[in-house]
Design an enzyme around this catalytic site. Structure first.
Site, PDB file in Angstrom:
ATOM      1  N   CYS A  11       0.724  -0.994  -0.129  1.00  0.00           N
ATOM      2  CA  CYS A  11      -0.136   0.146   0.027  1.00  0.00           C
ATOM      3  C   CYS A  11       1.216   1.224   0.071  1.00  0.00           C
ATOM      4  O   CYS A  11       1.905   1.360   0.622  1.00  0.00           O
ATOM      5  CB  CYS A  11      -0.904   0.039   1.177  1.00  0.00           C
ATOM      6  N   CYS A  14       0.327   3.259   3.270  1.00  0.00           N
ATOM      7  CA  CYS A  14       1.088   2.388   4.354  1.00  0.00           C
ATOM      8  C   CYS A  14       2.566   2.704   4.181  1.00  0.00           C
ATOM      9  O   CYS A  14       3.586   2.746   5.247  1.00  0.00           O
ATOM     10  CB  CYS A  14       0.952   0.855   4.407  1.00  0.00           C
ATOM     11  N   ASP A 415      17.186  21.534 -32.645  1.00  0.00           N
ATOM     12  CA  ASP A 415      18.018  22.256 -33.140  1.00  0.00           C
ATOM     13  C   ASP A 415      18.153  21.499 -34.667  1.00  0.00           C
ATOM     14  O   ASP A 415      17.656  20.439 -34.841  1.00  0.00           O
ATOM     15  CB  ASP A 415      19.381  21.635 -32.464  1.00  0.00           C
TER      16      ASP A 415
END
Length: 715
Positions: A11, A14, A415
């Protein structure tokens, strides 16, 4: 600092709480625990036993407790040689094995709990109520005992997280006699936590597979003998043998043998590249056939592959603005929900004549809606999946924040030289006035020159199969060209300024003006009386540039801009050929920076260049993208690196980034939307405990599956 691998993190919320607990330990202030990668960074003085206890409170464990010093050499030698990624599980500490079986044990316990739950439902009309209550209680205990224990501890500390909320809800449901509902909630919550862990583990495994491309051993040749050694022991100058099917151990150059090499691990290119003596090779690329001897040019820890893998790992650790917002929101979300739950319990009975038992039940259901897990899970799996998929394609994104930005840009500045063009002079036009001598004289003068324009001229002449004559005398005039004597006659080769010894006819002048108008650089060949012919030279446009620019526009980039130091006519010509929406020529490096700043006022700008000359502009743009075939400067300069030597994979990278951003938005909407619907059901009193848990469980499943779709690559 030391680095430890942690498993069992199911989790995100958690994990954040575990990190906060570890940081409270002595010397633990600098500790970080990543849910995305399962990596714990820890001060060497922190007690591993105390950390282990904290982790075990959430069913997590340290995979490899041995200390891994984070000096550059050891870290990259260990991690990227594959010893950690390939063998962690085999070296697991004893307590790691106990928890390592946790995934299987949780599934078994949930299965038993579900069977008991179904049995209790069937038996409730046939046996005494005490028996069914006992079965419900056993079922609930099997699936919810760890949640209850953690929640009880949290209550004593006045700490309110998901375990606390679930514990209050379970105790409350039992208190009002809702045994069936309480048991179902305990089972569903266990399934929900299991699904969360599996989803992130799938994303992590995908990343680990990517990291395992690093070779582990090499065949070292010393004094004519072959010895198999760990790649960490290789030194610059060593010669190794690479047989067919084996990985090249580090960046180097071919000293013997010819073969085709698969560079997909570094550049994402699936087509093999032919390699001959003298040519460079990347560590981690695979020798397809034959035997090659490679001289090691870089120790593995300094190789392109080691740097890529190190940066990809680091990329998982960075938090995007969205993730930071979600984490901050989650901290306030749960307390607000607790307050709402108390209002739901108190207001209807006290002021509206509601039934206490009914509204206590509704309030308990609201508490369950306070689980922020699906909300926090909405971003990390998608981010890790996006970084992983791009890395497989040879696109190195240095963090989730840059992936998110790539999906938001609307202006892409290029570029010209080396990006849209090959950065090599190329003869585009040839005008001959003296067909007998022109090519012969040009070849005779240019054959020994190392000038880039001379090489372009010679490449064109070689197509004609022209013979050369050795000049008797050669004189170089700086900034103009060459004067050479061939078979007693003088010849001039150079630009327009070097032709002031002759009168240029109107026809020739017209041709010169036309070539210059087309943005070409001129190389003119003349004798003492007239011009023999001329070459019109340009920077060759990459074959894929036009198609890539079109694909970028299709991917949702509305504005493409070319920035170049070349004169305006050249810029105009290249811009028209490749299809950019705007262009600017005659720019110095500081001018490019100003243009980027100007463009940034109108939208979100990414700049793409070679990572060396364009460093100031890359740094100024909101997002710097470098292409450099794995060059050190490119890897270090930009936020995103295209490991190929072309733009071909860029449109796909943009599409992946946009998909990640879209999925994160959908995930957030679903996670919050389902919770909002659940909360609104309290108004008519229709919210039940199992609907509350299903609102979060449903969001978790959908969020996880949607995020993992990013890893599915279309053929």
């Amino acid at each position: 600092m030391e680095e430890l691998r942690v498993k069992g993190l199911s989790c995100a919320n958690c994990t954040r709480e575990l990190e906060e607990q570890i940081q409270k330990l002595e010397h633990g202030q600098s500790a970080t625990l990543s849910y995305n990668s399962g990596k714990l960074m820890l001060d060497e003085n922190v007690s591993i036993d105390q950390v282990g206890k904290i982790l075990s409170s959430e069913g997590a464990y340290i995979v490899k407790p041995e200390k891994v010093q984070l000096n550059k050499e050891h870290k990259q030698d260990e991690d990227h040689s594959g010893h950690n990624h390939g063998s962690n599980d085999n070296n697991t500490h004893d307590h790691g094995h106990v928890h390592g079986q946790g995934g299987a044990n949780i599934k078994l316990l949930l299965g038993i709990s579900a069977v008991l739950f179904v049995a209790a439902i069937f038996l409730q009309s046939h046996v005494h109520q005490a028996i069914t209550i006992s079965i419900y209680l056993i079922s609930m205990s099997i699936s919810g005992y760890s949640t209850f224990l953690k929640g009880a501890k949290n209550l004593l500390k006045f700490k309110f997280n998901i375990d606390t909320l679930m514990t209050i809800a379970l105790v409350g449901a039992i208190g009002i006699g809702e045994w069936k509902e309480a048991t179902l909630v305990a089972i569903l919550f266990g399934v929900n936590e299991l699904l969360e862990g599996l989803g992130m583990e799938k994303a992590r495994r995908s990343m680990e597979v990517l990291l395992q491309v690093a070779p582990k051993e090499a065949t070292l040749i010393q004094d004519g003998k072959e010895t198999v050694v760990p790649i960490a022991s290789l030194q610059v100058g060593n010669v190794v043998m690479v047989r067919a099917g084996e990985k090249i151990p580090s960046d180097g150059s071919v000293v013997e043998g010819k073969s085709s090499v698969n560079e997909a691990a570094i550049t994402g290119e699936s087509l093999p590249i032919e390699k001959s003596p003298g040519e460079s090779v990347f560590g981690g690329s695979i020798n397809n056939e034959g035997v090659m001897k490679i001289k090691i040019d870089k120790a593995y820890k300094d190789s392109s592959l080691a740097k890529i893998l190190h940066l990809v790992e680091e990329a998982q650790e960075t938090k995007t603005p969205t993730e930071l917002f979600i984490n901050k929101f989650a901290k306030y979300y749960t307390p607000i929900i607790i307050a709402v739950a108390f209002l739901v319990i108190l207001i209807p009975p006290l002021f509206l004549g509601g039934d206490w038992k009914t509204w206590l039940y509704q309030g308990l259901a609201v508490l369950i809606v306070g689980c922020p897990c699906a909300l926090i899970l909405s971003s990390p799996i998608a981010i890790v999946a996006g970084i992983t998929l791009n890395a497989r394609n040879g696109i190195l994104i240095k963090g989730g924040v840059f992936l998110e930005q790539l999906g938001k840009i609307d202006t892409l500045a290029f570029d010209k030289t080396g990006t849209l063009t090959k950065g090599e002079p190329h003869v585009e036009t040839v005008i001959e006035y003296d067909e007998g001598n022109f090519y012969t004289i040009a070849a005779s003068i240019e054959k020994s020159s190392s000038h880039p324009l001379a090489k372009a001229v010679m490449k064109k002449i070689e197509e004609q199969g022209t013979k050369t004559i050795d000049p008797e005398e050669v004189e170089t005039i700086s900034g103009q060209g060459i004067v050479a004597t061939i078979q007693g006659e003088k010849y001039w080769l150079g630009n327009e300024k070097s032709m002031n010894h002759i009168t240029i006819t109107a026809k020739v002048q017209q041709d010169i003006d036309q070539l210059k108008e087309n943005g070409l650089t001129l190389v003119i060949v003349a004798n003492s009386t007239h011009i023999l012919g001329m070459f019109g030279i340009s920077d060759e446009i990459r074959e894929e540039s036009k198609e890539v620019i079109a694909a970028i526009h299709r991917a949702g980039i509305r504005h493409t801009v070319m920035l170049t130091g070349d004169h305006q006519k050249t810029a105009e010509k290249v811009a028209k050929l490749v299809g950019v929406t705007d262009y600017f020529g005659n720019l110095l490096p500081e001018d490019k920076v100003e243009k980027i700043k100007m463009l940034s006022q109108k939208g979100k700008v990414a700049m793409i260049g070679d990572g060396i000359n364009d460093a100031p502009a890359l740094a100024t743009a909101q997002l710097g993208i470098a292409m450099g075939k794995g060059t050190d400067s490119a890897i270090e300069t930009a936020d995103i690196v295209l490991m190929q030597d072309h733009l071909g994979k860029l449109p796909e990278a943009i599409a992946i980034a946009k998909k990640v951003n879209l999925i994160v938005k959908i995930n957030l909407s679903l996670a919050l939307g389902l919770k909002l619907i659940a909360l609104l059901l309290t108004i008519p009193g229709l919210l039940t405990l199992w609907i509350a848990i299903l609102s979060d469980m449903g969001a978790t499943v959908i969020v996880t599956l949607l995020s993992l779709t990013i890893l599915i690559k279309k053929k």
